[in-house]
Motif scaffolding. Structure first.
Motif, PDB file in Angstrom:
ATOM      1  N   ASP A   1       2.315  -4.438  -4.281  1.00  0.00           N
ATOM      2  CA  ASP A   1       1.943  -6.152  -3.756  1.00  0.00           C
ATOM      3  C   ASP A   1       3.393  -6.572  -2.696  1.00  0.00           C
ATOM      4  O   ASP A   1       3.656  -7.176  -1.934  1.00  0.00           O
TER       5      ASP A   1
ATOM      6  N   GLY B   1      -4.729 -17.738  -0.896  1.00  0.00           N
ATOM      7  CA  GLY B   1      -5.310 -16.738  -0.659  1.00  0.00           C
ATOM      8  C   GLY B   1      -5.860 -15.871  -1.259  1.00  0.00           C
ATOM      9  O   GLY B   1      -5.982 -14.473  -1.461  1.00  0.00           O
TER      10      GLY B   1
ATOM     11  N   LEU C   1       2.931  -5.113   0.484  1.00  0.00           N
ATOM     12  CA  LEU C   1       1.694  -6.206   0.395  1.00  0.00           C
ATOM     13  C   LEU C   1       2.421  -7.368   1.632  1.00  0.00           C
ATOM     14  O   LEU C   1       2.821  -7.933   2.749  1.00  0.00           O
ATOM     15  N   ARG C   2       3.200  -7.539   0.384  1.00  0.00           N
ATOM     16  CA  ARG C   2       4.740  -8.968   1.396  1.00  0.00           C
ATOM     17  C   ARG C   2       5.577  -8.293   1.934  1.00  0.00           C
ATOM     18  O   ARG C   2       5.940  -9.408   2.701  1.00  0.00           O
TER      19      ARG C   2
ATOM     20  N   SER D   1      -2.448 -11.580  -2.566  1.00  0.00           N
ATOM     21  CA  SER D   1      -0.969 -11.225  -2.820  1.00  0.00           C
ATOM     22  C   SER D   1      -0.396 -10.797  -4.226  1.00  0.00           C
ATOM     23  O   SER D   1       0.611 -10.667  -4.786  1.00  0.00           O
ATOM     24  N   GLU D   2      -1.084 -11.577  -4.851  1.00  0.00           N
ATOM     25  CA  GLU D   2      -0.583 -11.667  -6.038  1.00  0.00           C
ATOM     26  C   GLU D   2      -2.056 -10.748  -7.204  1.00  0.00           C
ATOM     27  O   GLU D   2      -1.889 -10.116  -8.679  1.00  0.00           O
TER      28      GLU D   2
END
Length: 459
Positions: free
Chosen positions: A326, A232, A329-330, A157-158
């Motif tokens: 990102d 993650g 995605l979140r 996620s990062e």
């Protein structure tokens, strides 16, 4: 009677309770941010990397006059870096998979900086040719190493944010150091550029060696951060990666693996798309100062000032593209949408560079070029996709294949632009070429790449 060595039930209960308390404390401890320290190292290293490969473009207007080099030959000298850079991608990936990030990056930076410094000592085309070849070999493992470090240190996620942050180093250094480099050249000549930039790289190589650690070896990374990274999808590199003392890891590589990887549309599609994005980037890294000097007839100080604008725009584009990806995605969007949308939009917008042929004002030209370079920065998320699709244990090789294909642009673009300028005496056709290639890249992501998912190689 001797005292029993068995643990009493009460003692066992107390030990279990203590273990549970320790575990709870570790899981609820405030998470450290050691990964951002590592990201800072990557960003500075990438900035130096691009200063080293670009300094010839800054020196070109003065250097060509002193050494008597025409546009076609200058295109060849710009291109020769990418000959060895491309040819060394797969060997560089294999070296990375075997010896790890710390040693690979240290050796890479030290040798590419020496090659940069040596370019300031040459007195003819032959010397430039040799040291540009050496620069390409030495820089080849840099981006596969960046991708490996991000995949190890960051949760999925990062990763787009992390990729955008170190990628912005490509542009920040050129944006903020270009005026200084043009003034340095005006005061001390073009050779001084190579001495200064090469020396800085050698110093930073030592800093990298002293500061880089893998997550489990890093003194500032607590268990909460390690758990967060691993949850993650990070921490995939289980072996110690601490340099020459580390036990070599088996990469599981066979030459037929390359063909098997290239059969997957995800990899072939992003390779073609990155080639397109890199074509715009390579133009700015090589011919842009000459374009301003010869096509727009700007002086040194004006070039130094105007050169800042597109690179600042590209820096913003890189960060915006990564953060936007990102964020999508979140918000629950699929990897297909979150990763591909910024790249496709960026490539489509980058094609507007052609419009610079149809305006007279220098301000308007710089505005158009800034928009195009901002868009190219948005599209610079390809390395994030490499982390997402690479088979387990083959990230270095997959990254090498990707960088091999992507950096064919470094061979093709300088040569094509050089021949167009030499044949026509103008950059009009060159900007058309760059715009058309960007459109082809967008079409590749739309129609070829397909689903973003990890490749599984089945025997």
């Amino acid at each position: 009677m001797p005292q029993s060595t068995q643990t009493r039930p009460a003692d066992a209960t107390r030990q279990a309770g203590a273990s549970t308390t320790a575990s709870t404390t570790a899981s609820t401890a405030r998470r450290s941010n050691a990964r951002y320290q590592i990201l800072g190292l990557l960003a500075v290293g990438t900035m130096i990397n691009y200063l080293d490969r670009t300094v010839l473009g800054i020196a070109a207007p003065q250097l060509t006059k002193e050494l008597g080099i025409n546009a076609a030959m200058m295109g060849l000298l710009f291109s020769v870096f990418s000959w060895s850079y491309v040819a060394s991608q797969i060997p560089g990936g294999l070296f990375l998979d075997r010896f790890g990030s710390k040693l690979t990056y240290f050796l890479s930076m030290t040798f590419w900086s020496l090659c940069t410094l040596a370019q300031g000592l040459v007195h003819g085309i032959a010397g430039l040719f040799v040291f540009r070849l050496g620069l390409g070999v030495s820089e080849a493992p840099c981006f596969p190493t960046n991708s490996r470090v991000v995949a190890t240190w960051f949760p999925q996620s990062e990763r787009a944010m992390a990729t955008g942050t170190y990628t912005v180093g490509e542009y920040i250094g050129l944006a903020f150091f270009s005026p200084f480099l043009f003034m340095l050249m005006g005061a001390f000549g073009w050779r001084s550029l190579f001495y200064v930039v090469g020396g800085v790289g050698i110093v930073f190589g030592v800093i990298w060696w002293l500061m880089y650690r893998e997550p489990r070896d890093h003194p500032s990374a607590n268990q909460a951060e390690l758990d967060y990274i691993e949850a993650g999808g990070g921490l995939t590199q289980r072996h110690k990666d601490s340099g020459a003392a580390a036990a070599p890891a088996k990469s599981g590589f066979e030459w037929r693996t390359i063909g098997r990887l290239l059969k997957h549309r995800q990899l072939t599609g992003i390779c073609l798309g990155q080639f397109a994005g890199n074509s715009t980037l390579v133009f700015f890294l090589t011919w842009f100062p000459t374009y301003l000097a010869t096509e727009r007839h700007m002086g040194w100080l004006k070039i130094g000032f105007f050169a800042i604008m597109p690179f600042i725009a590209a820096s913003i584009g890189v960060m915006f593209g990564g953060l936007f990806s990102d964020w999508l995605l979140r918000r629950g969007k699929s990897a297909n949408v979150a990763r591909k949308l910024p790249i496709i939009a960026g490539l489509l917008l980058a094609s507007t560079i052609i419009l610079a042929n149809y305006v007279e004002s220098n301000v308007a030209v710089i505005a158009i070029l800034s928009v195009a370079f901002f868009a190219q920065g948005m599209a610079a998320l390809g390395w994030t996709l490499v982390s997402d699709i690479a088979p387990e244990g083959l990230l270095g090789v997959t990254g090498g294949i990707f960088n091999f294909a992507a950096n064919l642009a470094g061979i093709v673009t300088p040569l094509v632009v050089g021949f167009i300028v030499a044949a026509t005496g103008s950059f009009v056709g060159a900007l058309v070429f760059i715009g058309v290639i960007a459109l082809i890249g967008a079409l590749s992501y739309i129609f070829i790449v397909g689903d973003i998912k990890r490749i599984v190689l089945v025997d």
